[in-house]
Design a protein around this motif. Structure first.
Motif, PDB file in Angstrom:
ATOM      1  N   SER A 502       8.119 -30.656  10.237  1.00 12.20           N
ATOM      2  CA  SER A 502       8.707 -30.239   8.962  1.00 12.20           C
ATOM      3  C   SER A 502       8.314 -31.259   7.902  1.00 12.20           C
ATOM      4  CB  SER A 502      10.223 -30.148   9.055  1.00 12.20           C
ATOM      5  OG  SER A 502      10.785 -31.437   9.247  1.00 12.20           O
ATOM      6  N   PRO A 503       8.356 -30.875   6.620  1.00 14.63           N
ATOM      7  CA  PRO A 503       8.019 -31.841   5.572  1.00 14.63           C
ATOM      8  C   PRO A 503       8.882 -33.096   5.619  1.00 14.63           C
ATOM      9  CG  PRO A 503       8.017 -29.618   4.674  1.00 14.63           C
ATOM     10  CD  PRO A 503       8.553 -29.512   6.082  1.00 14.63           C
ATOM     11  N   SER A 504      10.143 -32.965   5.998  1.00 14.38           N
ATOM     12  CA  SER A 504      11.028 -34.127   6.020  1.00 14.38           C
ATOM     13  C   SER A 504      10.620 -35.148   7.076  1.00 14.38           C
ATOM     14  CB  SER A 504      12.468 -33.690   6.251  1.00 14.38           C
ATOM     15  OG  SER A 504      12.605 -33.083   7.524  1.00 14.38           O
ATOM     16  N   GLU A 505       9.861 -34.716   8.082  1.00 11.79           N
ATOM     17  CA  GLU A 505       9.439 -35.631   9.136  1.00 11.79           C
ATOM     18  C   GLU A 505       8.042 -36.201   8.896  1.00 11.79           C
ATOM     19  OE1 GLU A 505       9.789 -33.926  12.985  1.00 11.79           O
ATOM     20  OE2 GLU A 505      11.871 -33.298  12.701  1.00 11.79           O
ATOM     21  N   ALA A 506       7.368 -35.739   7.856  1.00  8.13           N
ATOM     22  CA  ALA A 506       5.986 -36.161   7.634  1.00  8.13           C
ATOM     23  C   ALA A 506       5.894 -37.637   7.279  1.00  8.13           C
ATOM     24  CB  ALA A 506       5.350 -35.303   6.543  1.00  8.13           C
ATOM     25  N   ASP A 507       6.659 -38.074   6.288  1.00  8.47           N
ATOM     26  CA  ASP A 507       6.519 -39.469   5.877  1.00  8.47           C
ATOM     27  C   ASP A 507       7.048 -40.453   6.920  1.00  8.47           C
ATOM     28  OD1 ASP A 507       5.372 -40.958   3.606  1.00  8.47           O
ATOM     29  OD2 ASP A 507       7.377 -41.847   3.504  1.00  8.47           O
ATOM     30  N   PRO A 508       8.150 -40.172   7.621  1.00  9.30           N
ATOM     31  CA  PRO A 508       8.517 -41.075   8.731  1.00  9.30           C
ATOM     32  C   PRO A 508       7.403 -41.211   9.769  1.00  9.30           C
ATOM     33  CG  PRO A 508      10.374 -39.697   8.160  1.00  9.30           C
ATOM     34  CD  PRO A 508       9.214 -39.186   7.361  1.00  9.30           C
ATOM     35  N   SER A 509       6.666 -40.136  10.027  1.00 12.18           N
ATOM     36  CA  SER A 509       5.535 -40.238  10.956  1.00 12.18           C
ATOM     37  C   SER A 509       4.420 -41.082  10.364  1.00 12.18           C
ATOM     38  CB  SER A 509       5.011 -38.834  11.294  1.00 12.18           C
ATOM     39  OG  SER A 509       5.997 -38.075  11.966  1.00 12.18           O
ATOM     40  N   ARG A 510       4.247 -40.999   9.057  1.00  8.55           N
ATOM     41  CA  ARG A 510       3.239 -41.829   8.385  1.00  8.55           C
ATOM     42  C   ARG A 510       3.632 -43.309   8.492  1.00  8.55           C
ATOM     43  NH1 ARG A 510       3.259 -39.207   4.119  1.00  8.55           N
ATOM     44  NH2 ARG A 510       1.535 -37.911   4.866  1.00  8.55           N
ATOM     45  N   ILE A 511       4.893 -43.584   8.281  1.00  7.05           N
ATOM     46  CA  ILE A 511       5.367 -44.965   8.390  1.00  7.05           C
ATOM     47  C   ILE A 511       5.117 -45.510   9.793  1.00  7.05           C
ATOM     48  CG2 ILE A 511       7.462 -46.384   8.433  1.00  7.05           C
ATOM     49  CD1 ILE A 511       8.478 -44.658   6.078  1.00  7.05           C
ATOM     50  N   LYS A 512       5.428 -44.710  10.804  1.00  7.81           N
ATOM     51  CA  LYS A 512       5.213 -45.164  12.180  1.00  7.81           C
ATOM     52  C   LYS A 512       3.730 -45.417  12.450  1.00  7.81           C
ATOM     53  CE  LYS A 512       5.933 -43.846  17.028  1.00  7.81           C
ATOM     54  NZ  LYS A 512       6.146 -45.256  17.407  1.00  7.81           N
ATOM     55  N   THR A 513       2.870 -44.537  11.935  1.00  8.42           N
ATOM     56  CA  THR A 513       1.425 -44.724  12.100  1.00  8.42           C
ATOM     57  C   THR A 513       0.972 -46.041  11.475  1.00  8.42           C
ATOM     58  OG1 THR A 513       1.000 -42.345  12.156  1.00  8.42           O
ATOM     59  CG2 THR A 513      -0.844 -43.766  11.543  1.00  8.42           C
ATOM     60  N   ILE A 514       1.423 -46.311  10.255  1.00  7.79           N
ATOM     61  CA  ILE A 514       1.037 -47.544   9.565  1.00  7.79           C
ATOM     62  C   ILE A 514       1.540 -48.762  10.334  1.00  7.79           C
ATOM     63  CG2 ILE A 514       1.412 -48.902   7.475  1.00  7.79           C
ATOM     64  CD1 ILE A 514       1.543 -46.216   5.934  1.00  7.79           C
ATOM     65  N   GLN A 515       2.818 -48.729  10.695  1.00  7.65           N
ATOM     66  CA  GLN A 515       3.411 -49.893  11.356  1.00  7.65           C
ATOM     67  C   GLN A 515       2.827 -50.129  12.745  1.00  7.65           C
ATOM     68  OE1 GLN A 515       7.561 -48.760  11.067  1.00  7.65           O
ATOM     69  NE2 GLN A 515       7.876 -50.104   9.290  1.00  7.65           N
ATOM     70  N   ASP A 516       2.497 -49.063  13.456  1.00  9.55           N
ATOM     71  CA  ASP A 516       1.950 -49.220  14.806  1.00  9.55           C
ATOM     72  C   ASP A 516       0.477 -49.614  14.790  1.00  9.55           C
ATOM     73  OD1 ASP A 516       4.414 -48.508  15.777  1.00  9.55           O
ATOM     74  OD2 ASP A 516       3.816 -46.505  16.458  1.00  9.55           O
ATOM     75  N   GLN A 517      -0.285 -49.051  13.853  1.00  6.21           N
ATOM     76  CA  GLN A 517      -1.737 -49.216  13.927  1.00  6.21           C
ATOM     77  C   GLN A 517      -2.262 -50.439  13.190  1.00  6.21           C
ATOM     78  OE1 GLN A 517      -3.913 -45.597  13.126  1.00  6.21           O
ATOM     79  NE2 GLN A 517      -2.797 -44.447  14.675  1.00  6.21           N
ATOM     80  N   MET A 518      -1.607 -50.877  12.152  1.00  4.06           N
ATOM     81  CA  MET A 518      -2.113 -52.057  11.441  1.00  4.06           C
ATOM     82  C   MET A 518      -2.234 -53.284  12.353  1.00  4.06           C
ATOM     83  SD  MET A 518      -3.171 -51.810   8.265  1.00  4.06           S
ATOM     84  CE  MET A 518      -2.755 -53.267   7.315  1.00  4.06           C
ATOM     85  N   PRO A 519      -1.246 -53.592  13.202  1.00  2.36           N
ATOM     86  CA  PRO A 519      -1.433 -54.740  14.116  1.00  2.36           C
ATOM     87  C   PRO A 519      -2.563 -54.530  15.117  1.00  2.36           C
ATOM     88  CG  PRO A 519       0.901 -54.180  13.904  1.00  2.36           C
ATOM     89  CD  PRO A 519       0.132 -53.061  13.274  1.00  2.36           C
ATOM     90  N   VAL A 520      -2.765 -53.290  15.550  1.00  7.85           N
ATOM     91  CA  VAL A 520      -3.861 -53.008  16.477  1.00  7.85           C
ATOM     92  C   VAL A 520      -5.202 -53.291  15.804  1.00  7.85           C
ATOM     93  CG1 VAL A 520      -5.030 -51.190  17.779  1.00  7.85           C
ATOM     94  CG2 VAL A 520      -2.522 -51.314  17.774  1.00  7.85           C
ATOM     95  N   LEU A 521      -5.354 -52.866  14.572  1.00  5.25           N
ATOM     96  CA  LEU A 521      -6.602 -53.113  13.840  1.00  5.25           C
ATOM     97  C   LEU A 521      -6.778 -54.603  13.553  1.00  5.25           C
ATOM     98  CD1 LEU A 521      -6.417 -50.139  11.299  1.00  5.25           C
ATOM     99  CD2 LEU A 521      -7.473 -50.164  13.567  1.00  5.25           C
TER     100      LEU A 521
END
Length: 686
Positions: A502-521
């Protein structure tokens, strides 16, 4: 409209006249314009517009086809030998131009400038007519393709129109076409080579003079050289030596100016042109990126030239507002999107310390398209126009020749090699690459044109398009295994919102992607940069919520109206180049002072760049915002953890307080900030 500033006497130097006002527009869905005589007379049913303009705002928002623009102007007689050119900053996509019923020029490509000689067709009263076609095809750039889907759309809107400025220049019989300014450094000196491209109506003797001015507008160097101009095009190269040059960098984006003058044998100025440039080195060594000899790891966001109120026909205000906001997000690197940028954006990057990798819009082309000689010729044309127009900008360190196309095929490899060699002829001092989303799918490095690129640009969407989020680590390991000598920039990552339930879950998923992947990179030493896709939601016919055929792709940290989402603050804090921590010190139930620590990022972090001449500012405020105390701590080199302490005035120790902390860069930007609150005797609130 009268050409008041264009004189009947010959011009001593070029004169520029703005042509943005006073246009008429009419769409042509029935394709009757040519047969109905619109090239010679303004038809009924036109609307008044100014340019930049796109017809795809409002009534004709989804119109694909031909549109016509008309403009009348008056002009006094011009002297013999006067040369008049009509300039378009960009017209999307194919344009044909008529003056007084005679076709004087045409252009294909929606994001680069071009000029047309209109001297021979000028009259006292003139009618200028421009026909524009914004329809895509299999051999247009951008165009249909999507790697095999013959009528699939590219992932942004086709904004037809005269989408950038229009102007007219008048010169004498010889004029400067452009400058090509490049610099080299050696033992405290900068050698500046300025290649001046000149055009002349006839063979003549002339002198070319160039003068460089430093960032403080003081003359830094000058040189002159006799030139035997031929009828047509000539060029002459002059060299200047600048001692102790002021280098361009992220925190010190120093920009020089080069004034070029063309003089006749008597010393009279025939034409002059002014361009900006910078002195800096960008090098790739041992899979790392170095700016002026200092290692950097940079981050930023991509941004489409798109908004609900202007579309592609952006004004200075929209561009300035967006890039100020991106700079507040600590952007130091961007591609910046799939197509050549407005000159304002290039100038902004120069003056605000943002490294760029501009690209032509070869977007998801199939092998058949990449192997098409017509596509290759058009790609080279667009690449040459972009490099010739943008190549003096110090913010540009590399060029990209494609995005997510079939570069893992024989035809794609041949395309890249041809484009790489072509770019190196035009601009041998810069790197060449392309954005690839298939690197982890290869069986061998030599299956891909990436093997021939100067560095890799990897688009990765693990967690959505490219598979589960857990596949990111194995994918990066594979890229490292296959290309052990290549530096990598993550040229796209993020979270396309339509993957959420749903649209309401889109940005929380974006936040999780940023927070999880930046340390990996950050944990991969050979990843020199990461670019989030993207800054704002943008209009498209693809990648939308189910049931939509057009709309705004939910992909940004701000929406299409520039309203910030929660991911905006997450990205901003993660990309601060230093971390500030603060704590109150207490005495019984009151607060007596505070302690602050500043931890700059290291080479193991993303982003990382050396912090020269930063300052920590702090302000202690009461509940009404009155300043009770303030302090300033400068750092010549902020390399290690630094600590400061402050005291709270005795009379204020039991009352509510707020401590504002800002780390300010040498360029005056806020690099990091924190706020600490005290609620009085009840204790700290944040």
């Amino acid at each position: 409209m009268v050409f008041a500033v264009l004189l009947a006497a010959g011009a001593a130097a070029s004169t520029r006249v703005d042509f943005n006002q006073g246009w008429a527009f009419r769409p042509d869905p029935d394709l009757i314009g040519i047969t109905s005589g619109w090239t010679q007379a303004i038809p009924a049913g036109v609307s008044s517009v100014n340019v930049p303009h796109t017809w795809n705002i409002g009534e004709f928002h989804d119109y694909l086809g031909i549109g016509w623009y008309f403009r009348r102007f008056e002009m006094p007689p011009i002297a013999p030998g006067t040369h008049v050119e009509l300039h378009f900053g960009a017209t999307f996509y194919k344009a044909r131009v008529w003056l007084n019923g005679v076709e004087v020029g045409a252009h294909e490509g929606g994001f680069t400038a071009y000029a047309i000689d209109i001297s021979a067709q000028l009259r006292k009263s003139n009618l200028l007519v421009v026909q524009i076609d914004n329809r895509p095809g299999a051999s247009t750039i951008p165009g249909f393709g999507a790697r095999g889907e013959p009528t699939a759309w590219y992932d942004w809107w086709a904004y037809g129109g005269i989408v950038r400025d229009v102007w007219v220049t008048e010169t004498g019989p010889a004029w400067i076409d452009r400058q090509n300014i490049r610099s080299e450094q050696n033992k405290g000196h900068a050698l500046i080579r300025d290649r001046i491209f000149v055009q002349s109506e006839h063979q003549t003797a002339a002198v070319v003079r160039v003068t460089a001015y430093d960032p403080d507008d003081r003359q830094a160097a000058t040189a002159s050289l006799p030139a035997a101009l031929t009828a047509g095009k000539s060029d002459v190269t002059l060299s200047l030596d600048i001692a102790n040059p002021k280098l361009w960098s992220i925190d010190y984006p120093r920009v020089y100016r080069m004034d070029a003058e063309l003089l006749d044998a008597t010393g009279r100025v025939l034409d002059r042109q002014s361009d900006t440039f910078g002195v800096r080195t960008v090098e790739i060594k041992d899979r790392h990126l170095y700016l002026n000899g200092e290692r950097v790891r940079l981050t930023g966001l991509a941004r489409h030239e798109d908004s609900p109120w202007e579309g592609l026909a952006e004004t200075r205000g929209t561009m300035l507002r967006d890039f100020d906001d991106m700079k507040a997000l600590h952007a130091t690197l961007t591609r910046p999107v799939h197509y050549p940028q407005n000159p304002f954006i290039l100038d902004y990057a120069d003056r605000h310390g943002i490294l760029l990798i501009p690209e032509i819009p070869v977007w998801q082309f199939s092998e058949a398209q990449l192997a098409d000689p017509a596509v290759l010729a058009l790609a080279k044309q667009q690449m040459q126009e972009m490099i010739e127009q943008a190549g003096n900008h110090p913010s540009i360190f590399a060029w990209s020749v494609a995005n997510e196309s079939a570069t893992g095929t024989p035809g794609g490899i041949a395309y890249f090699r041809s484009m790489r060699d072509f770019v190196r002829q035009l601009d041998p001092g810069r790197y060449v690459s392309f954005a690839d989303d298939n690197l982890a799918k290869l069986d061998r490095a030599d299956q891909s044109a990436a093997n021939d690129a100067d560095f890799l640009m990897m688009n990765q969407y693990y967690g959505t398009w490219h598979g589960p989020a857990s596949a990111l680590n194995p994918a990066l390991d594979k890229v490292n295994q296959f290309f052990p000598a290549k530096m990598v920039i993550i040229s796209e990552f993020g979270y396309p919102g339509f993957f959420a339930s749903s649209p309401s879950e889109a940005d929380p998923s974006r936040i999780k992607t940023i927070q999880d992947q930046m340390p990996v990179l950050a944990g991969r030493d050979w990843i020199a940069g990461a670019i989030l896709w993207c800054y704002q939601d943008y209009k498209s016919r693809r990648n939308l919520w189910p049931g939509q055929t057009e709309g705004y792709v939910e992909h940004g940290v701000v929406d299409e109206a520039r309203q910030r989402k929660p991911s905006y603050d997450v990205w901003r804090e993660l990309n601060e180049p230093a971390r500030i921590e603060a704590h109150w010190t207490r005495s019984n139930s009151a607060v007596s002072g505070f302690t602050v620590s500043i931890t700059p990022h290291s080479q193991q972090d993303l982003p990382y760049y050396p912090l020269h001449h930063y300052v920590l500012l702090w302000n202690l405020l009461d509940a009404k915002g009155k300043r009770l105390a303030a302090g300033r701590q400068p750092y010549d080199e902020l390399r290690n953890v630094e600590h400061i302490q402050g005291t709270v005035p005795a009379a204020a120790q039991a009352q509510p307080l707020r401590l504002n902390l800002s780390l300010i860069s040498s360029a005056g930007a806020v690099a990091a900030e924190r706020n600490l609150s005290w609620a009085g005797n009840t204790g700290p609130t944040r």
